[in-house]
Design a protein around this motif. Structure first.
Motif, PDB file in Angstrom:
ATOM      1  N   ILE A 278      44.695  41.244  47.346  1.00 56.91           N
ATOM      2  CA  ILE A 278      44.755  42.556  46.710  1.00 56.91           C
ATOM      3  C   ILE A 278      45.848  42.584  45.645  1.00 56.91           C
ATOM      4  N   SER A 279      47.022  42.087  45.982  1.00 53.86           N
ATOM      5  CA  SER A 279      48.117  42.083  45.019  1.00 53.86           C
ATOM      6  C   SER A 279      47.794  41.212  43.819  1.00 53.86           C
ATOM      7  N   GLY A 280      47.267  40.015  44.080  1.00 48.96           N
ATOM      8  CA  GLY A 280      46.965  39.096  42.997  1.00 48.96           C
ATOM      9  C   GLY A 280      45.789  39.513  42.147  1.00 48.96           C
ATOM     10  N   GLY A 281      44.822  40.221  42.745  1.00 49.70           N
ATOM     11  CA  GLY A 281      43.608  40.554  42.018  1.00 49.70           C
ATOM     12  C   GLY A 281      43.554  41.939  41.419  1.00 49.70           C
ATOM     13  N   LEU A 282      44.247  42.893  42.046  1.00 49.00           N
ATOM     14  CA  LEU A 282      44.077  44.293  41.640  1.00 49.00           C
ATOM     15  C   LEU A 282      45.326  44.933  41.058  1.00 49.00           C
ATOM     16  N   ARG A 283      46.505  44.381  41.366  1.00 45.88           N
ATOM     17  CA  ARG A 283      47.719  44.941  40.765  1.00 45.88           C
ATOM     18  C   ARG A 283      47.658  44.778  39.250  1.00 45.88           C
ATOM     19  N   SER A 284      48.262  45.712  38.533  1.00 47.40           N
ATOM     20  CA  SER A 284      48.155  45.759  37.071  1.00 47.40           C
ATOM     21  C   SER A 284      46.702  45.932  36.618  1.00 47.40           C
ATOM     22  N   THR A 285      45.887  46.523  37.513  1.00 44.71           N
ATOM     23  CA  THR A 285      44.473  46.788  37.238  1.00 44.71           C
ATOM     24  C   THR A 285      43.734  45.489  36.907  1.00 44.71           C
ATOM     25  N   GLY A 286      44.191  44.385  37.502  1.00 38.42           N
ATOM     26  CA  GLY A 286      43.544  43.097  37.292  1.00 38.42           C
ATOM     27  C   GLY A 286      43.758  42.506  35.922  1.00 38.42           C
ATOM     28  N   GLN A 287      44.704  43.045  35.167  1.00 40.96           N
ATOM     29  CA  GLN A 287      44.886  42.646  33.768  1.00 40.96           C
ATOM     30  C   GLN A 287      46.001  41.592  33.625  1.00 40.96           C
ATOM     31  N   LYS A 288      45.841  40.511  34.366  1.00 39.18           N
ATOM     32  CA  LYS A 288      46.746  39.366  34.275  1.00 39.18           C
ATOM     33  C   LYS A 288      45.906  38.117  34.081  1.00 39.18           C
ATOM     34  N   CYS A 289      46.389  37.187  33.285  1.00 38.94           N
ATOM     35  CA  CYS A 289      45.628  35.946  33.109  1.00 38.94           C
ATOM     36  C   CYS A 289      45.604  35.128  34.392  1.00 38.94           C
ATOM     37  N   THR A 290      46.572  35.363  35.294  1.00 32.45           N
ATOM     38  CA  THR A 290      46.609  34.645  36.572  1.00 32.45           C
ATOM     39  C   THR A 290      46.022  35.475  37.718  1.00 32.45           C
ATOM     40  N   PRO A 374      38.640  50.174  42.042  1.00 34.17           N
ATOM     41  CA  PRO A 374      38.657  48.768  42.460  1.00 34.17           C
ATOM     42  C   PRO A 374      37.258  48.389  42.937  1.00 34.17           C
ATOM     43  N   THR A 375      36.809  47.218  42.545  1.00 39.52           N
ATOM     44  CA  THR A 375      35.404  46.849  42.742  1.00 39.52           C
ATOM     45  C   THR A 375      35.285  45.514  43.478  1.00 39.52           C
ATOM     46  N   LEU A 376      34.421  45.505  44.503  1.00 39.05           N
ATOM     47  CA  LEU A 376      34.174  44.282  45.272  1.00 39.05           C
ATOM     48  C   LEU A 376      32.688  43.965  45.263  1.00 39.05           C
ATOM     49  N   PHE A 377      32.374  42.704  44.966  1.00 42.74           N
ATOM     50  CA  PHE A 377      31.011  42.182  45.060  1.00 42.74           C
ATOM     51  C   PHE A 377      30.957  41.114  46.151  1.00 42.74           C
ATOM     52  N   GLU A 378      29.800  40.989  46.809  1.00 42.23           N
ATOM     53  CA  GLU A 378      29.542  39.821  47.647  1.00 42.23           C
ATOM     54  C   GLU A 378      28.174  39.260  47.279  1.00 42.23           C
ATOM     55  N   ASN A 379      27.776  38.197  47.979  1.00 45.29           N
ATOM     56  CA  ASN A 379      26.547  37.472  47.628  1.00 45.29           C
ATOM     57  C   ASN A 379      26.592  37.020  46.164  1.00 45.29           C
ATOM     58  N   VAL A 380      27.759  36.540  45.776  1.00 46.76           N
ATOM     59  CA  VAL A 380      27.970  36.059  44.407  1.00 46.76           C
ATOM     60  C   VAL A 380      27.786  34.545  44.394  1.00 46.76           C
ATOM     61  N   THR A 381      26.974  34.059  43.470  1.00 45.95           N
ATOM     62  CA  THR A 381      26.775  32.622  43.315  1.00 45.95           C
ATOM     63  C   THR A 381      27.493  32.147  42.054  1.00 45.95           C
TER      64      THR A 381
END
Length: 487
Positions: A278-290, A374-381
Motif C-alpha cells: 500500500i505504501s509503495g503503490g498508493l502513497r503520493s497517489t502512485g505518482q513515483k517512478c519506483t 485507489p484501484t485494485l485489479f485481479e485476474n491480470v495477465t
C-alpha cells in the motif's frame, strides 16, 4: 540581485537576477485539489531566454571550476540552511501545487536539505587515484574535470528532491547549472531557487528557466554550449532527449519509467507485505517512478493476502493534502487523472477483474479537484496493458503464481527494470531474487519505492540510460576522468 516584485508571479533566475521572459507571457499553475486556487504564474520562456541562460552559465563556469571543492561546498551548506528554515512554507506550496500530502512534502523538503549537505561534503573527498607507472621516474595519477554547463530537466512528482539531487552534485564537481523544472510544479522549484539565490552563489552559476518542454527542454538538448543533460521523466521524452544530445556529441543521463513488481512469497509476513504494498503503490497517489504497480502473489497465500489488502485499502482517506488525517491526495493534474482513468478502462476492456475503486471521486469536496479512488485489479495477465505500461496512478494489478520461478519470470516480463521488492523469510528465495531480478534497485521485505540519498540510484533495461544518480556514483556522470603523467 533584484527581487521578485509581484507576489504570485515567479520569474526566471538568470545571472543572479529574477527576470521575466522576453515576451512577458506566463502560465497559470493551479491546485489539483481545488482548481480554483491559483498557486502562481510562471514564465513561458522562449529560445532567446534559454540562450541567455546558457551563455551566462558558460561564462560563469570558467571561474566556478577554479574554486576549491570546499569553497563550492560552503555555498551548498548555506543553501541547505536556508532551505531548512523554509521547510514549512515550501512543503505547503508543494502540496498545493502537485497534491501530495503535507507530511510527504515536508519529508521531501527535508531530504533536499540532507542532499545539499551530503554533496557539500563531497567537496572535501578525493577525486582521483595514484596509479603505478612503468617508468620509475614518473608519477601518474587521475583527476576529475567538470563537464561544463549542465542542463537539468526535472519532473513534477518530486519538485524539491529531484532538482536538488541533480543540481547539487553538478555544482560541487565544478559545473554550472541551467534548470528547466516541470511547469506543473515550477512555483515550488522557484522557491527552492530562492534559497540558492539567498545563499549567494556567484552570478551565473545556478540558473532556472521555465516554459514548455518542446521549447526549453528540447532547446537544452540541442544547445551546443550545454555539455551534459540530466533528465528524469517519461520514456518517450527521455529517448528523444538522449538521441538529440547524442547526435551533437554531448553527454546525457536519463532516468525514466518503471513497472515495479512486489513478489509475495508463500512464507512472507503478510501484514508487512500488505503495509509495504500500500505504501509503495498508493502513497503520493502512485505518482513515483519506483511505485509498486504489479503484486505477484504465490497461490498458497493469494486469497488471504488479497483480503488483508482490500481491508486496508478501504481505510485510506482521500482529500486535500493540507488537511490533517488525509493519506492520499489528488492526481497532480487533470491530464494525469485522465491518463489513469484511461488505463483503468483498458484493464476492464482487456478482461481484468476490477475488485476495488476505479472511479473519479465527486461531491462537494472533490468536484474542483482531480481525485480518484485507489484501484485494485485481479485476474491480470502479463500481456495486458495494465501489466506492461507505467500508469503513474493508484492502481495495483494482482497476479497469482504457483512458484517462485514463475514469479521471477513474470516480474522480469516487462521492458522496464527500475525497482522491485520481495517479501519472504527464505534465504534461498532472497538470493534467487537478488541474482535474477532485472532491476537497478532490489529490496527485501521493504516497499519498492524509495532509495537512500547516499546510495546509487538508477534502472536497467528501458528505465534508464544505464547511468546512476545520487551517492558517490554521481561523480561518474558530472565529471570526466583526466589521466596525468608527470616525468
Amino acid at each position: 540581485m533584484t527581487v521578485q516584485t509581484e507576489k504570485k508571479h515567479y520569474l526566471n533566475f538568470i545571472n543572479d537576477e529574477w527576470v521575466p521572459s522576453s515576451t512577458r507571457a506566463v502560465i497559470e499553475n493551479t491546485n489539483p485539489a481545488n482548481n480554483e486556487d491559483v498557486i502562481g504564474y510562471v514564465q513561458k520562456s522562449t529560445k532567446e531566454d534559454l540562450d541567455n541562460a546558457v551563455a551566462t552559465a558558460k561564462a560563469a563556469q570558467k571561474s566556478w571550476k577554479k574554486l576549491p571543492g570546499d569553497a563550492r561546498g560552503k555555498f551548498l551548506y548555506k543553501a541547505a540552511d536556508i532551505l531548512e528554515s523554509r521547510i514549512d512554507e515550501i512543503a505547503e506550496t508543494m502540496t498545493r501545487e502537485m497534491g501530495k500530502t503535507l507530511p510527504e512534502a515536508k519529508g521531501e523538503t527535508a531530504r533536499g536539505v540532507a542532499i545539499l549537505r551530503y554533496y557539500a561534503g563531497e567537496g572535501m573527498r578525493k577525486v582521483g587515484d595514484v596509479i603505478p607507472s612503468t617508468d620509475k621516474d614518473a608519477l601518474m595519477f587521475t583527476s576529475r574535470a567538470p563537464l561544463g554547463v549542465v542542463g537539468v530537466i526535472t519532473p513534477w512528482n518530486f519538485p524539491v528532491a529531484i532538482p536538488i539531487w541533480k543540481a547539487a552534485p553538478a555544482l560541487i564537481y565544478g559545473n554550472t547549472v541551467v534548470l528547466k523544472p516541470a511547469t506543473e510544479t515550477a512555483v515550488t522549484c522557484a522557491k527552492v531557487y530562492e534559497c540558492f539565490a539567498e545563499a549567494g552563489f556567484p552570478p551565473g552559476v545556478v540558473n532556472m528557466i521555465t516554459g514548455p518542454g518542446s521549447v526549453i527542454g528540447q532547446g537544452l538538448a540541442e544547445h551546443p554550449d550545454v555539455n551534459g543533460i540530466t533528465f528524469t521523466g517519461s520514456n518517450s521524452v527521455g529517448k528523444q532527449i538522449g538521441q538529440t544530445v547524442l547526435a551533437r556529441g554531448g553527454k546525457y543521463q536519463l532516468e525514466m519509467g518503471g513497472k515495479n513488481p512486489v513478489i509475495v512469497s508463500s512464507d512472507a509476513d503478510l501484514d508487512l507485505a500488505v503495509e509495504a504494498t500500500i505504501s509503495g503503490g498508493l502513497r503520493s497517489t502512485g505518482q513515483k517512478c519506483t511505485a509498486t504497480s504489479r503484486v505477484i502473489i504465490q497461490s498458497e497465500v493469494y486469497e488471504e493476502f488479497k483480503e488483508k489488502l482490500l481491508e486496508k485499502v478501504k481505510e485510506i482517506t482521500i482529500g486535500n493534502g493540507l488537511e490533517e488525517g488525509i493519506w492520499m491526495g489528488p492526481s497532480a493534474s487533470e491530464n494525469q487523472l485522465n491518463t489513469v482513468l484511461s488505463y483503468i478502462q483498458k484493464g476492464l476492456d482487456e478482461g481484468a477483474s476490477l475488485i476495488l475503486g476505479g472511479e473519479r471521486l465527486s461531491g462537494d469536496e472533490f468536484d474542483n479537484g482531480y481525485f480518484i479512488q485507489p484501484t485494485l485489479f485481479e485476474n491480470v495477465t502479463s500481456d495486458m496493458t495494465i501489466a506492461q505500461e507505467e500508469i503513474f496512478g493508484p492502481v495495483l494489478a494482482l497476479m497469482k503464481v504457483e512458484s517462485m520461478e514463475e514469479a521471477l519470470e513474470l516480474a522480469n516480463d516487462v521492458e522496464f527494470g527500475l525497482s522491485a521488492s520481495i517479501f519472504t523469510t527464505n534465504i534461498q528465495k532472497m538470493l534467487s531474487f537478488i541474482n535474477e531480478m532485472d532491476a537497478g534497485l532490489v529490496r527485501i521485505n521493504a516497499e519498492s519505492a524509495g532509495v537512500e540519498l547516499q546510495a546509487p540510484f538508477g534502472g536497467m533495461k528501458q528505465s534508464s540510460s544505464h547511468s546512476r544518480e545520487q551517492g558517490q556514483a554521481a561523480i561518474e556522470f558530472f565529471t570526466s576522468i583526466k589521466t596525468v603523467f608527470v616525468k
